[in-house]
Design a protein around this motif. Sequence first.
Motif, PDB file in Angstrom:
ATOM      1  N   GLU A 190      39.464   4.116  34.374  1.00  0.00           N
ATOM      2  CA  GLU A 190      38.022   4.280  34.557  1.00  0.00           C
ATOM      3  C   GLU A 190      37.550   5.667  34.123  1.00  0.00           C
ATOM      4  OE1 GLU A 190      34.096   3.341  35.737  1.00  0.00           O
ATOM      5  OE2 GLU A 190      35.861   2.067  35.423  1.00  0.00           O
ATOM      6  N   ASP A 191      38.311   6.700  34.480  1.00  0.00           N
ATOM      7  CA  ASP A 191      37.913   8.063  34.120  1.00  0.00           C
ATOM      8  C   ASP A 191      37.951   8.281  32.611  1.00  0.00           C
ATOM      9  OD1 ASP A 191      37.553   8.628  36.777  1.00  0.00           O
ATOM     10  OD2 ASP A 191      39.560   9.514  37.044  1.00  0.00           O
ATOM     11  N   GLN A 192      38.967   7.729  31.955  1.00  0.00           N
ATOM     12  CA  GLN A 192      39.060   7.895  30.508  1.00  0.00           C
ATOM     13  C   GLN A 192      37.942   7.140  29.780  1.00  0.00           C
ATOM     14  OE1 GLN A 192      43.123   6.552  30.031  1.00  0.00           O
ATOM     15  NE2 GLN A 192      43.860   8.653  29.732  1.00  0.00           N
ATOM     16  N   ILE A 193      37.588   5.953  30.299  1.00  0.00           N
ATOM     17  CA  ILE A 193      36.485   5.195  29.701  1.00  0.00           C
ATOM     18  C   ILE A 193      35.172   5.952  29.848  1.00  0.00           C
ATOM     19  CG2 ILE A 193      35.095   3.100  29.910  1.00  0.00           C
ATOM     20  CD1 ILE A 193      37.638   1.604  30.649  1.00  0.00           C
ATOM     21  N   ARG A 194      34.959   6.516  31.021  1.00  0.00           N
ATOM     22  CA  ARG A 194      33.723   7.277  31.244  1.00  0.00           C
ATOM     23  C   ARG A 194      33.691   8.517  30.362  1.00  0.00           C
ATOM     24  NH1 ARG A 194      29.970   6.936  35.206  1.00  0.00           N
ATOM     25  NH2 ARG A 194      28.657   8.767  35.591  1.00  0.00           N
ATOM     26  N   GLU A 195      34.806   9.199  30.229  1.00  0.00           N
ATOM     27  CA  GLU A 195      34.871  10.371  29.361  1.00  0.00           C
ATOM     28  C   GLU A 195      34.595  10.000  27.912  1.00  0.00           C
ATOM     29  OE1 GLU A 195      37.985  13.952  28.050  1.00  0.00           O
ATOM     30  OE2 GLU A 195      38.666  12.251  29.271  1.00  0.00           O
ATOM     31  N   PHE A 196      35.122   8.866  27.482  1.00  0.00           N
ATOM     32  CA  PHE A 196      34.915   8.417  26.111  1.00  0.00           C
ATOM     33  C   PHE A 196      33.429   8.198  25.819  1.00  0.00           C
ATOM     34  CE2 PHE A 196      34.516   4.804  23.130  1.00  0.00           C
ATOM     35  CZ  PHE A 196      35.054   5.394  21.998  1.00  0.00           C
ATOM     36  N   TYR A 197      32.740   7.520  26.728  1.00  0.00           N
ATOM     37  CA  TYR A 197      31.312   7.256  26.516  1.00  0.00           C
ATOM     38  C   TYR A 197      30.503   8.547  26.554  1.00  0.00           C
ATOM     39  CZ  TYR A 197      32.258   2.261  26.982  1.00  0.00           C
ATOM     40  OH  TYR A 197      32.724   0.991  26.799  1.00  0.00           O
ATOM     41  N   LEU A 198      30.860   9.461  27.444  1.00  0.00           N
ATOM     42  CA  LEU A 198      30.140  10.728  27.522  1.00  0.00           C
ATOM     43  C   LEU A 198      30.352  11.562  26.259  1.00  0.00           C
ATOM     44  CD1 LEU A 198      30.762  11.770  31.246  1.00  0.00           C
ATOM     45  CD2 LEU A 198      28.628  10.935  30.221  1.00  0.00           C
ATOM     46  N   LEU A 199      31.570  11.490  25.713  1.00  0.00           N
ATOM     47  CA  LEU A 199      31.817  12.186  24.453  1.00  0.00           C
ATOM     48  C   LEU A 199      31.011  11.564  23.311  1.00  0.00           C
ATOM     49  CD1 LEU A 199      35.675  12.786  24.669  1.00  0.00           C
ATOM     50  CD2 LEU A 199      33.863  14.501  24.855  1.00  0.00           C
ATOM     51  N   GLN A 200      30.879  10.245  23.317  1.00  0.00           N
ATOM     52  CA  GLN A 200      30.070   9.576  22.313  1.00  0.00           C
ATOM     53  C   GLN A 200      28.601  10.023  22.420  1.00  0.00           C
ATOM     54  OE1 GLN A 200      30.871   7.811  19.805  1.00  0.00           O
ATOM     55  NE2 GLN A 200      32.475   6.308  20.191  1.00  0.00           N
ATOM     56  N   ILE A 201      28.114  10.115  23.651  1.00  0.00           N
ATOM     57  CA  ILE A 201      26.736  10.547  23.853  1.00  0.00           C
ATOM     58  C   ILE A 201      26.545  11.978  23.357  1.00  0.00           C
ATOM     59  CG2 ILE A 201      24.959  11.007  25.561  1.00  0.00           C
ATOM     60  CD1 ILE A 201      25.536   8.038  25.017  1.00  0.00           C
ATOM     61  N   GLN A 202      27.513  12.851  23.656  1.00  0.00           N
ATOM     62  CA  GLN A 202      27.407  14.242  23.212  1.00  0.00           C
ATOM     63  C   GLN A 202      27.432  14.331  21.684  1.00  0.00           C
ATOM     64  OE1 GLN A 202      26.862  16.829  25.440  1.00  0.00           O
ATOM     65  NE2 GLN A 202      26.301  17.804  23.497  1.00  0.00           N
ATOM     66  N   LYS A 203      28.223  13.484  21.064  1.00  0.00           N
ATOM     67  CA  LYS A 203      28.246  13.449  19.593  1.00  0.00           C
ATOM     68  C   LYS A 203      26.870  13.084  19.040  1.00  0.00           C
ATOM     69  CE  LYS A 203      30.265  10.863  15.751  1.00  0.00           C
ATOM     70  NZ  LYS A 203      31.240   9.793  15.361  1.00  0.00           N
ATOM     71  N   TRP A 204      26.233  12.106  19.660  1.00  0.00           N
ATOM     72  CA  TRP A 204      24.917  11.681  19.191  1.00  0.00           C
ATOM     73  C   TRP A 204      23.836  12.716  19.498  1.00  0.00           C
ATOM     74  CZ3 TRP A 204      23.553   8.456  15.649  1.00  0.00           C
ATOM     75  CH2 TRP A 204      24.400   7.409  15.306  1.00  0.00           C
ATOM     76  N   VAL A 205      24.056  13.531  20.509  1.00  0.00           N
ATOM     77  CA  VAL A 205      23.117  14.628  20.765  1.00  0.00           C
ATOM     78  C   VAL A 205      23.106  15.588  19.586  1.00  0.00           C
ATOM     79  CG1 VAL A 205      22.723  16.678  22.179  1.00  0.00           C
ATOM     80  CG2 VAL A 205      23.181  14.483  23.280  1.00  0.00           C
ATOM     81  N   ASN A 206      24.288  15.961  19.115  1.00  0.00           N
ATOM     82  CA  ASN A 206      24.373  16.862  17.964  1.00  0.00           C
ATOM     83  C   ASN A 206      23.784  16.216  16.707  1.00  0.00           C
ATOM     84  OD1 ASN A 206      25.679  18.755  19.584  1.00  0.00           O
ATOM     85  ND2 ASN A 206      27.718  18.005  19.032  1.00  0.00           N
ATOM     86  N   ILE A 207      24.091  14.929  16.503  1.00  0.00           N
ATOM     87  CA  ILE A 207      23.544  14.220  15.338  1.00  0.00           C
ATOM     88  C   ILE A 207      22.019  14.185  15.399  1.00  0.00           C
ATOM     89  CG2 ILE A 207      23.395  11.976  14.200  1.00  0.00           C
ATOM     90  CD1 ILE A 207      26.303  11.480  14.965  1.00  0.00           C
ATOM     91  N   SER A 208      21.480  13.957  16.586  1.00  0.00           N
ATOM     92  CA  SER A 208      20.024  13.849  16.730  1.00  0.00           C
ATOM     93  C   SER A 208      19.330  15.158  16.381  1.00  0.00           C
ATOM     94  CB  SER A 208      19.672  13.428  18.167  1.00  0.00           C
ATOM     95  OG  SER A 208      20.198  12.154  18.465  1.00  0.00           O
ATOM     96  N   PHE A 209      19.873  16.285  16.841  1.00  0.00           N
ATOM     97  CA  PHE A 209      19.271  17.569  16.497  1.00  0.00           C
ATOM     98  C   PHE A 209      19.312  17.804  14.979  1.00  0.00           C
ATOM     99  CE2 PHE A 209      19.846  18.831  21.010  1.00  0.00           C
ATOM    100  CZ  PHE A 209      18.589  19.369  21.221  1.00  0.00           C
ATOM    101  N   GLU A 210      20.419  17.459  14.342  1.00  0.00           N
ATOM    102  CA  GLU A 210      20.530  17.640  12.896  1.00  0.00           C
ATOM    103  C   GLU A 210      19.553  16.742  12.148  1.00  0.00           C
ATOM    104  OE1 GLU A 210      24.583  16.844  12.042  1.00  0.00           O
ATOM    105  OE2 GLU A 210      25.335  18.711  12.934  1.00  0.00           O
ATOM    106  N   GLU A 211      19.433  15.496  12.580  1.00  0.00           N
ATOM    107  CA  GLU A 211      18.540  14.553  11.899  1.00  0.00           C
ATOM    108  C   GLU A 211      17.074  14.955  12.088  1.00  0.00           C
ATOM    109  OE1 GLU A 211      19.429  12.645   9.805  1.00  0.00           O
ATOM    110  OE2 GLU A 211      21.312  11.652  10.218  1.00  0.00           O
TER     111      GLU A 211
END
Length: 345
Positions: A190-211
């Motif tokens: 459960e912890d690894q799944i939650r970490e994975f999704y949070l990392l995905q969200i953080q990746k999209w945060v950076n992409i959103s600022f660039e776009e």
Amino acid sequence: MAEGPGGEARLPELLATGWRLWEEVEAGTEPSSGAPAVQDKVRQGLGALRQAAAMVAELDLFSENEELEEVASADLKYLAVPALLGALTLRQVDASRRREHLEAARAHFCRFLQLCRAYGLSAAPPPAAAAAPGDEEAGSPPPRGPAAQRSLLAMAAGRQAKIERYKQKKELENRLASVRTFVDSGQADEDQIREFYLLQIQKWVNISFEEIESIDQEMVILRSRDAAKQSSAPPHGTSRQVRAPLKPFILTRDAVQSKVFGAGYPSLPTMTVNDWYDQRRREEAMRGQSAPQKPSADISDEELQKQQQEKKEEEDDEEALQKARDWDDWKDTHPRGYGNRQNMG
């Protein structure tokens, strides 16, 4: 958070479809993003993600008033729906609707960043929209003193933020690659799944600022181009009227001169002053403008004397003209040298 009837099965499928199509478009081997196959995937992905966004809103999965710990791990992945919508919206290639697509994509990215900031996943607020050309006075001098210092500090802060985002991007890619191995193999807890999704969200945060930064730059270019087109186009309703070319004519003082010059120059029409004023009045009346004033019938003594003098000159001109005609007739019947009897051998 509990999902509504029928939403539990469909929502994950819609998100998975949209996410998969975006990855295929992003990593596609087509020579152009405008290829029919690519644009077909873009349309399909947008359709699936729009349904997913509507379902997320209907189910009320997220709220800016709750904490991140209150969101179930399985629901975290749906935070990325607006960002995915923005990314696929940018992949549309209809030039006539480019500005509309840019604005829609920017709205999706800003909505995503706003949610992430509410949950503490992003410290910076969504960037403000770029100012349109003309908002500032043209030719204004560059800022000086404290204003210039603030401008330099803002530029430095922006540059530093880009450097930090680049470092975070590299770290996120390494961490995502490590956690993805467990998630894809089905061995993640459960912890690894939650970490994975949070990392995905953080990746999209950076992409959103660039776009968003890229969108704002393109919007400035489009606005400048539209302003240049408007300034070069003629104003509406002020097109120049095409006037017929004027034909040459001889302007005479009365009908007598009209007949005289007309006889000598048959190719050129003649008219008197009164005829010319009458013609001008008709032309101006047709254009709805004021016609030139015809000489008034009420004249002073001085003007009367002037007219009498002109009439006398006209009579003298007629006498001179008659002499010239007699001279021309004489030359027609007497060849050059006629009557010269001197120096004849």
